[in-house]
Write a protein that holds these residues in place. Sequence first.
Motif, PDB file in Angstrom:
ATOM      1  N   ALA A 160      34.857  32.433   1.744  1.00 22.73           N
ATOM      2  CA  ALA A 160      34.927  33.201   2.982  1.00 22.73           C
ATOM      3  C   ALA A 160      34.088  34.471   2.877  1.00 22.73           C
ATOM      4  O   ALA A 160      33.417  34.874   3.837  1.00 22.73           O
ATOM      5  N   ALA A 161      34.105  35.107   1.702  1.00 19.44           N
ATOM      6  CA  ALA A 161      33.313  36.328   1.520  1.00 19.44           C
ATOM      7  C   ALA A 161      31.823  36.034   1.650  1.00 19.44           C
ATOM      8  O   ALA A 161      31.073  36.819   2.245  1.00 19.44           O
ATOM      9  N   THR A 162      31.379  34.899   1.102  1.00 21.83           N
ATOM     10  CA  THR A 162      29.961  34.537   1.209  1.00 21.83           C
ATOM     11  C   THR A 162      29.593  34.268   2.660  1.00 21.83           C
ATOM     12  O   THR A 162      28.518  34.670   3.130  1.00 21.83           O
ATOM     13  N   MET A 163      30.469  33.609   3.393  1.00 25.49           N
ATOM     14  CA  MET A 163      30.168  33.320   4.794  1.00 25.49           C
ATOM     15  C   MET A 163      30.064  34.603   5.614  1.00 25.49           C
ATOM     16  O   MET A 163      29.280  34.675   6.574  1.00 25.49           O
ATOM     17  N   ARG A 164      30.855  35.610   5.240  1.00 28.76           N
ATOM     18  CA  ARG A 164      30.820  36.855   6.009  1.00 28.76           C
ATOM     19  C   ARG A 164      29.688  37.784   5.559  1.00 28.76           C
ATOM     20  O   ARG A 164      29.442  38.806   6.201  1.00 28.76           O
ATOM     21  N   SER A 165      29.013  37.435   4.477  1.00 28.74           N
ATOM     22  CA  SER A 165      27.890  38.260   4.023  1.00 28.74           C
ATOM     23  C   SER A 165      26.646  37.912   4.829  1.00 28.74           C
ATOM     24  O   SER A 165      26.577  36.871   5.497  1.00 28.74           O
ATOM     25  N   ARG A 166      25.659  38.784   4.778  1.00 26.22           N
ATOM     26  CA  ARG A 166      24.396  38.523   5.463  1.00 26.22           C
ATOM     27  C   ARG A 166      23.547  37.652   4.553  1.00 26.22           C
ATOM     28  O   ARG A 166      22.961  38.121   3.599  1.00 26.22           O
ATOM     29  N   THR A 167      23.514  36.373   4.870  1.00 28.51           N
ATOM     30  CA  THR A 167      22.906  35.391   3.982  1.00 28.51           C
ATOM     31  C   THR A 167      21.782  34.650   4.700  1.00 28.51           C
ATOM     32  O   THR A 167      21.939  34.247   5.854  1.00 28.51           O
ATOM     33  N   ASN A 168      20.678  34.468   4.012  1.00 26.36           N
ATOM     34  CA  ASN A 168      19.623  33.582   4.485  1.00 26.36           C
ATOM     35  C   ASN A 168      19.988  32.178   4.012  1.00 26.36           C
ATOM     36  O   ASN A 168      19.740  31.807   2.867  1.00 26.36           O
ATOM     37  N   TRP A 169      20.607  31.423   4.901  1.00 27.17           N
ATOM     38  CA  TRP A 169      21.172  30.140   4.493  1.00 27.17           C
ATOM     39  C   TRP A 169      20.124  29.138   4.049  1.00 27.17           C
ATOM     40  O   TRP A 169      20.339  28.431   3.043  1.00 27.17           O
ATOM     41  N   PRO A 170      18.971  28.968   4.712  1.00 21.46           N
ATOM     42  CA  PRO A 170      17.990  28.006   4.187  1.00 21.46           C
ATOM     43  C   PRO A 170      17.552  28.324   2.763  1.00 21.46           C
ATOM     44  O   PRO A 170      17.399  27.417   1.933  1.00 21.46           O
ATOM     45  N   HIS A 171      17.359  29.610   2.452  1.00 25.55           N
ATOM     46  CA  HIS A 171      16.947  29.974   1.097  1.00 25.55           C
ATOM     47  C   HIS A 171      18.079  29.723   0.091  1.00 25.55           C
ATOM     48  O   HIS A 171      17.838  29.240  -1.022  1.00 25.55           O
ATOM     49  N   ARG A 172      19.306  30.056   0.483  1.00 21.59           N
ATOM     50  CA  ARG A 172      20.428  29.826  -0.430  1.00 21.59           C
ATOM     51  C   ARG A 172      20.650  28.337  -0.648  1.00 21.59           C
ATOM     52  O   ARG A 172      20.858  27.893  -1.780  1.00 21.59           O
ATOM     53  N   TYR A 173      20.582  27.546   0.421  1.00 28.23           N
ATOM     54  CA  TYR A 173      20.749  26.108   0.273  1.00 28.23           C
ATOM     55  C   TYR A 173      19.608  25.516  -0.555  1.00 28.23           C
ATOM     56  O   TYR A 173      19.819  24.584  -1.341  1.00 28.23           O
ATOM     57  N   GLY A 174      18.400  26.054  -0.376  1.00 33.48           N
ATOM     58  CA  GLY A 174      17.277  25.580  -1.177  1.00 33.48           C
ATOM     59  C   GLY A 174      17.504  25.793  -2.659  1.00 33.48           C
ATOM     60  O   GLY A 174      17.213  24.912  -3.486  1.00 33.48           O
ATOM     61  N   ARG A 175      18.016  26.964  -3.027  1.00 34.44           N
ATOM     62  CA  ARG A 175      18.306  27.239  -4.434  1.00 34.44           C
ATOM     63  C   ARG A 175      19.369  26.291  -4.961  1.00 34.44           C
ATOM     64  O   ARG A 175      19.245  25.744  -6.078  1.00 34.44           O
ATOM     65  N   TRP A 176      20.417  26.069  -4.181  1.00 33.65           N
ATOM     66  CA  TRP A 176      21.472  25.156  -4.624  1.00 33.65           C
ATOM     67  C   TRP A 176      20.959  23.730  -4.754  1.00 33.65           C
ATOM     68  O   TRP A 176      21.356  22.998  -5.673  1.00 33.65           O
ATOM     69  N   LEU A 177      20.091  23.309  -3.838  1.00 31.21           N
ATOM     70  CA  LEU A 177      19.547  21.955  -3.914  1.00 31.21           C
ATOM     71  C   LEU A 177      18.669  21.776  -5.148  1.00 31.21           C
ATOM     72  O   LEU A 177      18.605  20.680  -5.719  1.00 31.21           O
ATOM     73  N   GLU A 178      17.988  22.833  -5.556  1.00 26.01           N
ATOM     74  CA  GLU A 178      17.204  22.770  -6.794  1.00 26.01           C
ATOM     75  C   GLU A 178      18.109  22.581  -8.012  1.00 26.01           C
ATOM     76  O   GLU A 178      17.723  21.924  -8.991  1.00 26.01           O
ATOM     77  N   GLU A 179      19.300  23.167  -7.962  1.00 26.41           N
ATOM     78  CA  GLU A 179      20.171  23.195  -9.131  1.00 26.41           C
ATOM     79  C   GLU A 179      21.135  22.014  -9.210  1.00 26.41           C
ATOM     80  O   GLU A 179      21.684  21.731 -10.275  1.00 26.41           O
ATOM     81  N   THR A 180      21.355  21.311  -8.102  1.00 26.68           N
ATOM     82  CA  THR A 180      22.385  20.289  -8.063  1.00 26.68           C
ATOM     83  C   THR A 180      21.956  19.017  -8.784  1.00 26.68           C
ATOM     84  O   THR A 180      20.762  18.717  -8.905  1.00 26.68           O
ATOM     85  N   ALA A 181      22.945  18.273  -9.227  1.00 25.73           N
ATOM     86  CA  ALA A 181      22.714  16.942  -9.789  1.00 25.73           C
ATOM     87  C   ALA A 181      23.118  15.850  -8.807  1.00 25.73           C
ATOM     88  O   ALA A 181      23.265  14.683  -9.207  1.00 25.73           O
ATOM     89  N   HIS A 182      23.276  16.218  -7.521  1.00 26.43           N
ATOM     90  CA  HIS A 182      23.775  15.251  -6.536  1.00 26.43           C
ATOM     91  C   HIS A 182      22.915  15.175  -5.286  1.00 26.43           C
ATOM     92  O   HIS A 182      23.330  14.575  -4.290  1.00 26.43           O
ATOM     93  N   GLY A 183      21.729  15.777  -5.306  1.00 26.44           N
ATOM     94  CA  GLY A 183      20.939  15.891  -4.090  1.00 26.44           C
ATOM     95  C   GLY A 183      19.745  14.957  -4.016  1.00 26.44           C
ATOM     96  O   GLY A 183      19.449  14.198  -4.936  1.00 26.44           O
ATOM     97  N   PRO A 184      18.981  15.048  -2.901  1.00 22.75           N
ATOM     98  CA  PRO A 184      17.879  14.114  -2.650  1.00 22.75           C
ATOM     99  C   PRO A 184      16.502  14.619  -3.059  1.00 22.75           C
ATOM    100  O   PRO A 184      15.528  13.887  -2.898  1.00 22.75           O
TER     101      PRO A 184
END
Length: 278
Positions: free
Chosen positions: A78-102
């Motif tokens: 919830a704290a992350t959602m309420r922060s000012r976040t650039n979601w495409p950039h954050r999701y991009g970083r997570w997609l680079e790090e995941t072992a479950h993505g495309p």
Amino acid sequence: MTRATREQLPGDGLVLAVPDGRPGPPPLRFERAKGRGWVLRQGERPLIQARSEGDGCCRNLHLRRLPGHRSPLPPISAATMRSRTNWPHRYGRWLEETAHGPLHHGRWMLTPRTTFAPGIWNCDLVRDWPDATLELLCGGGWHGVLPLRPLPAPDAPRVKAYRKHAREGTLAPVLLWWVSFLDGWLLLDGHDRAAAALVEGMQPACVELVRVPDDADWRATAEKITEVHEERVARLAARPAGPHTADQRQALNRGYADVISTLPYDADATPVFERPHD
């Protein structure tokens, strides 16, 4: 995964140029099946088994979705959602790090998606589970949203919590993967958030993941378009000048510039991999 090269785009978007450093296909991938079928796998686990039936260009695609989908994104607090976040950039970083993505070798675009054709999030949202039939349009397209697990009920605890975020405008966007041969999207992350937004009468905020052409491919296309453009400009210059010649030249140049500027970011075909022999 080796870190991708990032290209910033206007409006908080970005392109990830993923190097060819991973052996084999990506963890989340489409594979060919016998006949006119395909399978979506995550690791070795099948998530969707599909087969196409019918003759001609308008066919039915029969799907069976199986349990076990693992989101390529971590839980979002919830704290992350309420922060000012650039979601495409954050999701991009997570997609680079995941072992479950495309992600695999090539260029991938992540951008906020705010507009959809009418009906995408109601009549073209697949709510049936586990089996569903998609009526493909001529050419193979369908144009809807396909969840990878059942959408939760409106009174599910997580949906109730997310509904408050939806009303506050702090709900994190869902992650959609554009699949070219479906002409539609897979819902990769945010099933509970999507359900909460829909219960509140809202269209879910979205980040769209799209495979875009490699540099060599779009540059080759650009060269062909440039040759045609130069031929048209030369033909126009060879004619006697008239009152509309300047406007015609300007229209040619404007159309050429518009096409060239979009080539690196047009959606590319979603690959379907061959199943390795056991």
